[in-house]
Design a protein around this motif. Structure first.
Motif, PDB file in Angstrom:
ATOM      1  N   PHE A   1     -57.349  37.173  96.922  1.00  0.00           N
ATOM      2  CA  PHE A   1     -56.788  38.158  96.001  1.00  0.00           C
ATOM      3  C   PHE A   1     -55.914  37.439  94.998  1.00  0.00           C
ATOM      4  N   ARG A   2     -55.686  38.114  93.868  1.00  0.00           N
ATOM      5  CA  ARG A   2     -54.822  37.557  92.827  1.00  0.00           C
ATOM      6  C   ARG A   2     -53.468  38.236  92.906  1.00  0.00           C
ATOM      7  N   LEU A   3     -52.404  37.428  92.908  1.00  0.00           N
ATOM      8  CA  LEU A   3     -51.041  37.957  92.881  1.00  0.00           C
ATOM      9  C   LEU A   3     -50.499  37.835  91.469  1.00  0.00           C
ATOM     10  N   THR A   4     -49.828  38.857  91.039  1.00  0.00           N
ATOM     11  CA  THR A   4     -49.210  38.840  89.711  1.00  0.00           C
ATOM     12  C   THR A   4     -47.761  39.289  89.867  1.00  0.00           C
ATOM     13  N   TRP A   5     -46.878  38.655  89.134  1.00  0.00           N
ATOM     14  CA  TRP A   5     -45.460  39.025  89.233  1.00  0.00           C
ATOM     15  C   TRP A   5     -44.810  38.935  87.856  1.00  0.00           C
ATOM     16  N   PRO A   6     -43.653  39.594  87.682  1.00  0.00           N
ATOM     17  CA  PRO A   6     -42.965  39.534  86.386  1.00  0.00           C
ATOM     18  C   PRO A   6     -42.430  38.130  86.111  1.00  0.00           C
ATOM     19  N   LYS A   7     -42.281  37.823  84.851  1.00  0.00           N
ATOM     20  CA  LYS A   7     -41.790  36.497  84.476  1.00  0.00           C
ATOM     21  C   LYS A   7     -40.277  36.449  84.690  1.00  0.00           C
ATOM     22  N   LEU A   8     -39.868  35.751  85.758  1.00  0.00           N
ATOM     23  CA  LEU A   8     -38.435  35.650  86.069  1.00  0.00           C
ATOM     24  C   LEU A   8     -37.896  34.276  85.697  1.00  0.00           C
ATOM     25  N   LEU A   9     -38.749  33.271  85.832  1.00  0.00           N
ATOM     26  CA  LEU A   9     -38.316  31.886  85.595  1.00  0.00           C
ATOM     27  C   LEU A   9     -39.107  31.295  84.445  1.00  0.00           C
ATOM     28  N   SER A  10     -38.724  30.091  84.079  1.00  0.00           N
ATOM     29  CA  SER A  10     -39.550  29.320  83.150  1.00  0.00           C
ATOM     30  C   SER A  10     -39.749  27.950  83.792  1.00  0.00           C
ATOM     31  N   GLN A  11     -40.524  27.127  83.138  1.00  0.00           N
ATOM     32  CA  GLN A  11     -40.782  25.774  83.629  1.00  0.00           C
ATOM     33  C   GLN A  11     -39.457  25.050  83.920  1.00  0.00           C
ATOM     34  N   GLU A  12     -38.457  25.320  83.086  1.00  0.00           N
ATOM     35  CA  GLU A  12     -37.191  24.581  83.176  1.00  0.00           C
ATOM     36  C   GLU A  12     -36.243  25.150  84.229  1.00  0.00           C
ATOM     37  N   THR A  13     -36.334  26.471  84.495  1.00  0.00           N
ATOM     38  CA  THR A  13     -35.278  27.088  85.295  1.00  0.00           C
ATOM     39  C   THR A  13     -35.607  27.187  86.785  1.00  0.00           C
TER      40      THR A  13
END
Length: 184
Positions: A13-25
């Motif tokens: 299955f594919r999991l999707t979540w809201p963007k909470l972080l970035s590459q840097e954080t």
């Protein structure tokens, strides 16, 4: 707007979540296990840039507990969790294809190839008749060549998928060998 699953199949299955972080954080820790066997938990680290991931190689008809833990070096984000139940095994094989027919052999292929199949059994014999031969084919393969056949004969070919769970599903097709060599 939280962790959820889409594209659910019997083994992924594919999991999707809201963007909470970035590459840097930071990054995400993803933990998942069948509800019935929490001890077999697996963990995967995912870059902070991602907002989705496909989990595969799962067991069919199984409910998984999934937790997404944002590991941020800036803010605290509470873990998010969800439950996903995989589908029952697909009925397989859904098609048997006969090709490259000659006087003494032909090629048998089938689809789809599924992770949940341990081995395929190919039964074949001339029609009419009750002499049947069996060939075992590894579950990773989706074709085989049947040889030492009689020319100009109709064969009944049955492909049986033997699942790791012990279930079996079969599909049959008829195939004709070519007439014998005419003056090679």
């Amino acid at each position: 707007n939280r962790l959820h699953a889409t594209d659910v199949t019997s083994s992924s299955f594919r999991l999707t979540w809201p963007k909470l972080l970035s590459q840097e954080t930071g990054y995400y820790s993803l933990e998942y296990a069948p509800t019935a066997e929490p001890a077999s938990r697996r963990t995967q680290q995912v870059s902070g840039a991602h907002t989705s991931l496909v989990l595969s190689g799962l067991a069919p008809e199984t409910t998984y507990e999934v937790a997404l833990i944002p590991e941020s070096n800036v803010h605290y984000f509470p873990p998010q969790s969800t439950r996903v139940t995989t589908l029952a095994e697909e009925i397989s094989p859904v098609q048997v294809l006969i090709s490259e027919s000659g006087p003494h052999s032909f090629h048998v292929g089938w689809a789809p190839v599924l992770d949940s199949v341990a081995t395929y059994q190919v039964l074949y014999g001339p029609l009419p008749g009750n002499s049947v031969q069996v060939l075992q084919v590894d579950g990773r393969h989706n074709s085989t060549v049947l040889e030492h056949l009689a020319p100009n004969t109709t064969y009944l070919v049955t492909v049986t998928a033997i699942y790791r769970s012990g279930k079996e599903k079969s599909l049959s097709a008829k195939a004709c060998t070519q007439e014998g060599e005419r003056g090679s």
